[in-house]
Scaffold this active site. Sequence first.
Site, PDB file in Angstrom:
ATOM      1  N   LYS A 101      20.199  60.572  49.882  1.00 42.97           N
ATOM      2  CA  LYS A 101      19.262  61.654  50.210  1.00 42.97           C
ATOM      3  C   LYS A 101      17.786  61.257  50.119  1.00 42.97           C
ATOM      4  CE  LYS A 101      21.645  65.171  51.484  1.00 42.97           C
ATOM      5  NZ  LYS A 101      22.067  64.543  52.745  1.00 42.97           N
ATOM      6  N   TYR A 121      33.540  55.887  50.210  1.00 43.58           N
ATOM      7  CA  TYR A 121      33.114  56.230  48.854  1.00 43.58           C
ATOM      8  C   TYR A 121      34.376  56.214  47.997  1.00 43.58           C
ATOM      9  CZ  TYR A 121      28.499  57.789  50.492  1.00 43.58           C
ATOM     10  OH  TYR A 121      27.242  57.842  51.019  1.00 43.58           O
ATOM     11  N   TYR A 172      25.901  66.478  53.214  1.00 46.25           N
ATOM     12  CA  TYR A 172      25.729  65.066  53.558  1.00 46.25           C
ATOM     13  C   TYR A 172      24.950  64.912  54.871  1.00 46.25           C
ATOM     14  CZ  TYR A 172      26.973  60.085  53.590  1.00 46.25           C
ATOM     15  OH  TYR A 172      26.927  58.716  53.556  1.00 46.25           O
TER      16      TYR A 172
HETATM   17  C1  DHB Z   1      23.889  53.488  51.702  1.00 48.83           C
HETATM   18  C2  DHB Z   1      23.329  53.877  50.506  1.00 48.83           C
HETATM   19  C3  DHB Z   1      23.734  55.034  49.901  1.00 48.83           C
HETATM   20  O1  DHB Z   1      23.187  55.429  48.738  1.00 48.83           O
HETATM   21  C4  DHB Z   1      24.708  55.833  50.485  1.00 48.83           C
HETATM   22  O2  DHB Z   1      25.107  56.963  49.863  1.00 48.83           O
HETATM   23  C5  DHB Z   1      25.271  55.441  51.683  1.00 48.83           C
HETATM   24  C6  DHB Z   1      24.854  54.262  52.291  1.00 48.83           C
HETATM   25  C7  DHB Z   1      23.460  52.216  52.349  1.00 48.83           C
HETATM   26  O3  DHB Z   1      22.593  51.523  51.790  1.00 48.83           O
HETATM   27  O4  DHB Z   1      24.001  51.865  53.397  1.00 48.83           O
END
Ligand code: DHB
Length: 396
Positions: free
Chosen positions: A301, A206, A389
């Site tokens: 989420k 991220y 998370y």
């Molecule tokens: C993915 C999508 C998300 O919104 C996230 O926070 C983490 C992974 C994904 O599509 O892999």
Amino acid sequence: MSNRHIITTQVAIMGAGPAGLMLSHLLAQAGIDSTVIEIRSHKDIAETVRAGILEHGTVNLLVDSGVSDRVLRDGDRHDGIELRFNGESHRVDFKELVGESVWLYPQTDVFLDLAARRSADGGDVRYSVTNTTIHDLEGKPKVWFTDADGVEYEIQAEYLVGADGSRSHCRFEIPEADRKWHFHEYPFAWFGILAQAARSAEELIYANSDKGFALISQRTETVQRMYFQCDPKENVAEWDDDRIWAEFRRRVNGNGFELNEGPVIEKMVLPFRSFVHTPMRYGNLFLVGDAAHTVPPTGAKGLNLAIHDVRMLFEGLESYYRSGSSDLLGAYSARALDRVWKAQQFSYWMTTMLHTPEGANDFSRARQLGELNSVVSSRHGLAYLAEAYTGWPGIS
Ligand code: DHB
């Protein structure tokens, strides 16, 4: 005289996404009858690219209820993520902080596992239906629909469940005086791609940067999923591979870290908003998942919340059919909303902490870095993120 064929069932479910199918599966295991109808085709749902992160509680439910052991075989356990800002990566070690993990297992595979299990168990799931109309929500709900062969039906049920996604038809049946809509709009969206490339890192990244947010996720050994913050009106046709990779490089590369690049095989703009419909019940209609709430994607989420709603609703229905007491069913909306608002807060927090706001100035940029630093330099800050998370306790 109507020539509609009558289907009598205990629970009618609108929507055969993961929420509708999971509820139907759990009900079947408890000996409760349901019929599921869906306006999209099985193929259409299976081909829609969605998010990929499952909380440990979601994985446990899939495994324990016998839907999928594939998630443990083909999914990847992730014990942490990287937060990257100011050109440096900071690991959030979920396992060490809160003793939990998440699984990378695409939502599409959750759908395929559930659809296969319902089909193997002889569940009544009808795809590609049209002309759906809903009647008598305050009494015994009825749903009219036309099946893929043009045959007209009327489902007569005791309860109706709206698991029909963010464009929910069911939600709009609830009188305005009996519901409240909570909205928050964000001035950006995500540009999502699938690319043919090797993984760039072991874990998800991220990344916050003064050029905007980027998320480096994964799918397989050879296909990766990635996103960058963009304008909601961005036109994917104006982005060729070179322009896309240049944008990712600006936001993520640096200090010796370089993304693996490759051909972009899919690109899309994902809208972004927070929405909650309260209460999640009207008469004998219950809303679950995206039909009742949307979270921005940062933190993944959406599916996990939908599965939590299903668990709460299943407990209520199971208790009612077993004991005749509707106490737990009566508590459904409050029990589901408790987690919905935690997830709204978490998704909003991750979003605002990581994205570049419109009209960012020196103060807002420095404040944001202060926030990120306060999280990664504190065990409590990291543990707050890790707990949210991987999924708050309360369910196993
Ligand atoms: C993915 C999508 C998300 O919104 C996230 O926070 C983490 C992974 C994904 O599509 O892999």
